[in-house]
Write a protein that holds these residues in place. Structure first.
Motif, PDB file in Angstrom:
ATOM      1  N   ILE A 139       0.778  -1.103  -0.240  1.00 50.54           N
ATOM      2  CA  ILE A 139       0.029   0.269  -0.048  1.00 50.54           C
ATOM      3  C   ILE A 139       0.921   1.352  -0.104  1.00 50.54           C
ATOM      4  O   ILE A 139       1.418   1.560   1.089  1.00 50.54           O
ATOM      5  N   ARG A 140       0.892   1.850  -1.205  1.00 51.26           N
ATOM      6  CA  ARG A 140       1.620   3.205  -1.337  1.00 51.26           C
ATOM      7  C   ARG A 140       0.915   4.154  -0.445  1.00 51.26           C
ATOM      8  O   ARG A 140      -0.282   4.142  -0.417  1.00 51.26           O
ATOM      9  N   MET A 141       1.684   4.980   0.406  1.00 53.28           N
ATOM     10  CA  MET A 141       0.967   6.068   1.295  1.00 53.28           C
ATOM     11  C   MET A 141       1.474   7.298   0.724  1.00 53.28           C
ATOM     12  O   MET A 141       2.720   7.662   0.382  1.00 53.28           O
ATOM     13  N   LEU A 142       0.679   8.370   0.351  1.00 52.68           N
ATOM     14  CA  LEU A 142       0.784   9.699  -0.269  1.00 52.68           C
ATOM     15  C   LEU A 142       1.451  10.552   1.040  1.00 52.68           C
ATOM     16  O   LEU A 142       0.559  11.248   1.435  1.00 52.68           O
ATOM     17  N   VAL A 143       2.678  10.261   1.383  1.00 54.84           N
ATOM     18  CA  VAL A 143       2.873  10.901   2.906  1.00 54.84           C
ATOM     19  C   VAL A 143       2.691  12.484   2.679  1.00 54.84           C
ATOM     20  O   VAL A 143       2.699  13.368   3.834  1.00 54.84           O
ATOM     21  N   GLU A 144       3.371  12.929   1.260  1.00 51.82           N
ATOM     22  CA  GLU A 144       3.548  14.457   1.421  1.00 51.82           C
ATOM     23  C   GLU A 144       1.846  15.045   1.647  1.00 51.82           C
ATOM     24  O   GLU A 144       1.931  16.066   2.124  1.00 51.82           O
TER      25      GLU A 144
ATOM     26  N   ALA B 236     -12.269   0.034   1.148  1.00 46.33           N
ATOM     27  CA  ALA B 236     -12.158   0.318  -0.197  1.00 46.33           C
ATOM     28  C   ALA B 236     -13.331   1.253  -0.677  1.00 46.33           C
ATOM     29  O   ALA B 236     -13.343   2.335  -1.461  1.00 46.33           O
ATOM     30  N   ARG B 237     -14.451   1.080  -0.051  1.00 50.00           N
ATOM     31  CA  ARG B 237     -15.710   1.914  -0.568  1.00 50.00           C
ATOM     32  C   ARG B 237     -15.828   3.177   0.321  1.00 50.00           C
ATOM     33  O   ARG B 237     -16.147   4.151  -0.106  1.00 50.00           O
ATOM     34  N   HIS B 238     -15.557   3.092   1.671  1.00 46.91           N
ATOM     35  CA  HIS B 238     -15.873   4.242   2.626  1.00 46.91           C
ATOM     36  C   HIS B 238     -14.833   4.881   3.354  1.00 46.91           C
ATOM     37  O   HIS B 238     -14.962   6.086   3.690  1.00 46.91           O
ATOM     38  N   ASP B 239     -13.539   4.217   3.334  1.00 47.12           N
ATOM     39  CA  ASP B 239     -12.560   4.774   4.215  1.00 47.12           C
ATOM     40  C   ASP B 239     -11.884   6.168   3.633  1.00 47.12           C
ATOM     41  O   ASP B 239     -11.520   6.242   2.423  1.00 47.12           O
ATOM     42  N   VAL B 240     -11.929   7.405   4.449  1.00 45.33           N
ATOM     43  CA  VAL B 240     -11.363   8.466   3.989  1.00 45.33           C
ATOM     44  C   VAL B 240      -9.828   8.382   3.698  1.00 45.33           C
ATOM     45  O   VAL B 240      -9.513   9.153   2.772  1.00 45.33           O
ATOM     46  N   MET B 241      -9.252   7.682   4.616  1.00 46.38           N
ATOM     47  CA  MET B 241      -8.068   7.200   4.033  1.00 46.38           C
ATOM     48  C   MET B 241      -7.583   7.174   2.884  1.00 46.38           C
ATOM     49  O   MET B 241      -6.367   6.914   2.441  1.00 46.38           O
ATOM     50  N   ASN B 242      -8.567   6.525   1.838  1.00 47.76           N
ATOM     51  CA  ASN B 242      -8.248   6.130   0.645  1.00 47.76           C
ATOM     52  C   ASN B 242      -7.677   7.282  -0.399  1.00 47.76           C
ATOM     53  O   ASN B 242      -6.875   7.187  -1.299  1.00 47.76           O
ATOM     54  N   GLU B 243      -7.984   8.438   0.167  1.00 45.07           N
ATOM     55  CA  GLU B 243      -7.465   9.663  -0.537  1.00 45.07           C
ATOM     56  C   GLU B 243      -5.924   9.756  -0.473  1.00 45.07           C
ATOM     57  O   GLU B 243      -5.212  10.481  -1.145  1.00 45.07           O
ATOM     58  N   TYR B 244      -5.232   9.159   0.739  1.00 49.15           N
ATOM     59  CA  TYR B 244      -3.932   9.149   0.931  1.00 49.15           C
ATOM     60  C   TYR B 244      -3.229   7.837   0.445  1.00 49.15           C
ATOM     61  O   TYR B 244      -1.977   7.873   0.940  1.00 49.15           O
ATOM     62  N   ILE B 245      -3.863   6.838   0.149  1.00 47.53           N
ATOM     63  CA  ILE B 245      -3.126   5.449  -0.065  1.00 47.53           C
ATOM     64  C   ILE B 245      -3.470   4.863  -1.497  1.00 47.53           C
ATOM     65  O   ILE B 245      -4.640   5.367  -2.139  1.00 47.53           O
ATOM     66  N   ARG B 246      -2.940   4.214  -1.989  1.00 46.55           N
ATOM     67  CA  ARG B 246      -3.148   3.302  -3.043  1.00 46.55           C
ATOM     68  C   ARG B 246      -2.681   1.674  -2.916  1.00 46.55           C
ATOM     69  O   ARG B 246      -1.325   1.608  -2.556  1.00 46.55           O
ATOM     70  N   HIS B 247      -3.404   1.078  -3.058  1.00 40.87           N
ATOM     71  CA  HIS B 247      -3.182  -0.430  -3.167  1.00 40.87           C
ATOM     72  C   HIS B 247      -2.359  -0.813  -4.418  1.00 40.87           C
ATOM     73  O   HIS B 247      -3.027  -0.699  -5.605  1.00 40.87           O
ATOM     74  N   VAL B 248      -1.084  -1.282  -4.454  1.00 40.05           N
ATOM     75  CA  VAL B 248      -0.580  -1.355  -5.825  1.00 40.05           C
ATOM     76  C   VAL B 248      -0.130  -2.867  -6.100  1.00 40.05           C
ATOM     77  O   VAL B 248       0.590  -3.182  -7.008  1.00 40.05           O
ATOM     78  N   SER B 249      -0.184  -3.772  -4.947  1.00 33.01           N
ATOM     79  CA  SER B 249       0.247  -5.135  -5.179  1.00 33.01           C
ATOM     80  C   SER B 249      -0.844  -5.896  -4.275  1.00 33.01           C
ATOM     81  O   SER B 249      -1.254  -5.418  -3.199  1.00 33.01           O
ATOM     82  N   THR B 250      -0.902  -7.289  -4.713  1.00 31.56           N
ATOM     83  CA  THR B 250      -1.965  -7.931  -3.887  1.00 31.56           C
ATOM     84  C   THR B 250      -1.463  -9.350  -4.112  1.00 31.56           C
ATOM     85  O   THR B 250      -0.517  -9.885  -4.900  1.00 31.56           O
ATOM     86  N   GLY B 251      -1.577 -10.157  -3.010  1.00 28.06           N
ATOM     87  CA  GLY B 251      -1.182 -11.718  -3.120  1.00 28.06           C
ATOM     88  C   GLY B 251      -1.910 -12.391  -1.993  1.00 28.06           C
ATOM     89  O   GLY B 251      -2.075 -11.813  -0.887  1.00 28.06           O
TER      90      GLY B 251
END
Ligand code: HEM
Ligand code: HEM
Lengths: 421, 421
Positions: A273-278, A385-400
């Motif tokens: 999960i990439r975090m847009l820390v800036e 994924a549907r409701h978390d406001v945190m989604n504005e600051y994160i991106r899921h980039v890989s899965t397993g």
């Protein structure tokens, strides 16, 4: 006697270290030392042999090297052979020995050494190696049953669905096999993965790998809660090693679930999960705390005081609004909103340099273990994924997702023993 | 009193921690503890203020976060202001305090915190922050003197030449400014770089950054020699802190060299060197040792015994061939073959996941400090690039050279004080 690789060289040279000796050394494996935030983890060994794989409920170490492999052979025997070789090497390395009996500087000088050498002289450093099998091992993308195990695939081992907002990169996702290497010294974790990759040449190929540091969870009440790169304590309400009844309910596969080869095992879900820390860093403290539902300093649930106070989701502030917002992360993820589902989280922070756009390429390498991903991780993540406001600051980039078999109990068993029979 | 960020929160809340207090705290900075291989580095603070920048001859820590910035403003005052702000933050963070006086959880809740929080509760962990100025700061690619300092560029600060075999990627090379953050906890090093980047928003932009672990050198005789990812001890013949006369000759810029603003400073060369570890691991022990010119286990020069024995380049084996080959790394790099040139190496191992071709993306993040790159790093690397058999196993993928000014002696000075006057 605690033995490290340096001692081992001498013994190997005299031929004194064989598989039996290794097993004996590992069996007497020392106690595990709890780790507090800001204190370095123990240099001692974590026992490799046991009913459960180490690296799940054992105390979190300071460093991670996660690796996923593709199997490149089509021969079942070669794969089973490798799992045997890997298990022997894992038993040795977790005990602080070289990957092979000759070691980095033993053997014939005209041959490549059977250990790569960068961990010579380093103690076991709490190394654990935890193996998992991906859905593609049972049936590949083309639908082929390469190893005659398609009918052994657990019902619980399904590729994860696509979640809203997912930005998954295939090249750093999936894999037929995975190994989670955790240690209190990154050189020891890297050494272990590299030697497994070396031993696997021609049979498996490294698909992707990821380094992590600093822990984003505690797996024991004795570990102080560490912080993720949003600056918040992470792991407060994690499923912990001391909750033995809850582990049976939420973590370990019971006989009733089956298949037989997975009983005593568990399933791993990994999400980079990439975090847009800036962007996060430009957000106010109030907003950050509202998104999480906890205070940043102490980590207590909003409206209450201490980190380990129970969240009160009914509590209202002076303004009549709920103290913990309707879409706060800890409300959405709470078992009470997810049919009681709990996860054992065991993630790490990562920084992969920068992204070429002036930002750090940082985030959370999320790992959760659970008895049934489809009833635990998936519904929780659907909600987030549907409701978390945190989604504005994160991106899921890989899965397993991987099936992690039960532990190897003795030197005559191996990682593939229950699956391949 | 040793103070960590947790204590600091309390004090900051009562307004007790100001710049003067910080300076006082930092001045009494504790002793540095030598670090042995396999032992974790100290949690204590390394003094920030002094005649020399810390992070050069101070004992190597376990972790690196290196960052290079581009300056995006054209206003000299903004840049100087930032260097002042950075210096204050660096003094605080190296003492184990928050980046700003309000801290991660102080200040107005409707404002973004002035610290990002992930190091809350962590000790100083030996953090050092070392600044450098790249040639492009003095005159950019278009030849422009953006900040009125073109005439202050040291003669010794020249872009490095292209070496044979170089595979340099521009996006992870160069930069107007660099900061080397080293600490015994990666979370502390990452926290420091991230907060400098945050403070620099609008004035600088992160160009590239790199994490490293495990050290590939010792900078003190009290540090056991660590190993690089070829499995060899690295740093045996490094320039060490105890060799005070040699440091004056090879490391620190003397008054005679000038310019005045660089006296007491030094120059950093950084090279990210990818190591093809899979190919190396298929090479015989004899061949590996011949390439380096030392044994793998003990690290002694070929033909002799112990790590610290002097290499004897005249010695012949039974076959009449030189014990240390004509193109062995340690012969090519030895001062006796390079007009006496020596380097202070201070590199780290790195693993950036895998390369998509089944291989680990691993290597050595080489950092060397020297009085004059053109007379030290450059001729040695010219020789290595032409003749070193090791080149079959390595690729230089990034490059940078930076002028590192002398130390900041007190709270009224700053990183840009000598350069910008
Ligand atoms: C970068 C992404 C994420 C961040 C920064 C984050 C952060 C946090 C924080 C700060 C807490 C509160 C402390 C705690 O109890 O651990 C928490 C709780 C929790 N998170 Fe996350 N989280 C992330 C992603 C996820 C994901 C992907 C899941 C699962 C789908 C998840 C599931 C949970 C659960 C189950 C809890 C405990 C809820 C409770 O019982 O109170 N989180 N998270
Ligand atoms: C991945 C690349 C490299 C590897 C694996 C490597 C490895 C080593 C090893 C194992 C030694 C012997 C132990 C010691 O004295 O430190 C050594 C020595 C040395 N290396 Fe490298 N090295 C690399 C790149 C470089 C570069 C780029 C330079 C400078 C241009 C350099 C300069 C030196 C010097 C000056 C010595 C000491 C020679 C002596 O005085 O005996 N090395 N290196």
């Amino acid at each position: 006697m605690r033995m490290n690789r340096r001692t081992a060289i001498g013994l190997a040279a005299t031929g004194a270290v064989g598989a039996a000796t290794t097993a004996a050394l590992v069996a007497q494996g020392p106690e595990s030392h709890p780790v507090a935030a800001g204190q370095h983890g123990s240099a001692a060994a974590v026992p490799f042999y046991g009913d459960r794989q180490a690296g799940i409920t054992t105390p979190m170490q300071d460093h991670l090297h996660f690796v996923a492999f593709d199997v490149v052979t089509t021969k079942r025997e070669q794969l089973v052979d490798l799992l045997q070789t890997w298990t022997a090497a894992a038993a040795r390395m977790t005990a602080g020995l070289d990957a092979g009996t000759l070691g980095a500087v033993g053997g014939a000088p005209e041959a490549p050494p059977d250990d790569t050498g960068e961990a010579l002289g380093l103690p076991p450093s709490g190394l654990t190696l935890t193996v998992g099998f991906g859905p593609s091992l049972f049936r590949d993308a083309a639908g082929k049953d390469r190893f005659g195990i398609a009918d052994r695939r657990p019902e619980a081992l399904q590729e994860l669905p696509r979640f809203p907002g997912d930005a998954i990169e295939a090249g750093i996702s999936g894999g037929d096999l995975c190994v989670q290497a955790c240690a209190n010294d990154p050189q020891v974790a890297v050494h272990a993965v590299r030697n497994l990759a070396r031993l696997g040449m021609g049979v498996v190929s490294v698909r992707w790998s990821q380094l992590g540091f600093g822990r984003t969870s505690a797996t024991s009440r004795a570990q102080a809660t560490p912080r993720n790169l949003f600056g918040f304590k992470d792991g407060t309400r994690n499923l912990k090693a001391e909750e033995t009844a809850a582990l049976d309910e939420h973590l370990w596969v019971p006989g009733a679930d089956g298949p037989a080869w997975m009983v005593g095992g568990t399933y791993a879900v990994v999400r980079k999960i990439r975090m847009l820390v800036e962007t996060w860093d430009r957000t106010s403290l109030t907003e950050q705390e509202a998104i999480v539902g906890r205070t940043k300093g102490e980590g207590g649930p909003l409206g209450r005081t201490n980190e380990f106070d129970e969240a009160d989701f009914a509590l209202q502030g002076a303004d009549g609004e709920p103290a913990i917002g309707e879409v706060a992360h800890i409300r959405l993820a709470h078992p009470s909103n997810n049919q009681g589902a709990r996860l054992l989280r065991r993630g790490y922070n990562f920084v992969d340099g920068s992204d070429g756009l002036g930002r750090l390429n940082a985030g959370l390498f999320f790992i959760s273990y659970q008895r049934h991903p489809g009833r635990q991780f998936v519904p929780v993540q659907q909600k987030l994924a549907r409701h978390d406001v945190m989604n504005e600051y994160i991106r899921h980039v890989s899965t397993g997702v991987y099936a992690c078999p039960p532990g190897v109990r003795a030197a005559d068993e191996h990682w593939g023993a229950t699956l391949f029979g």
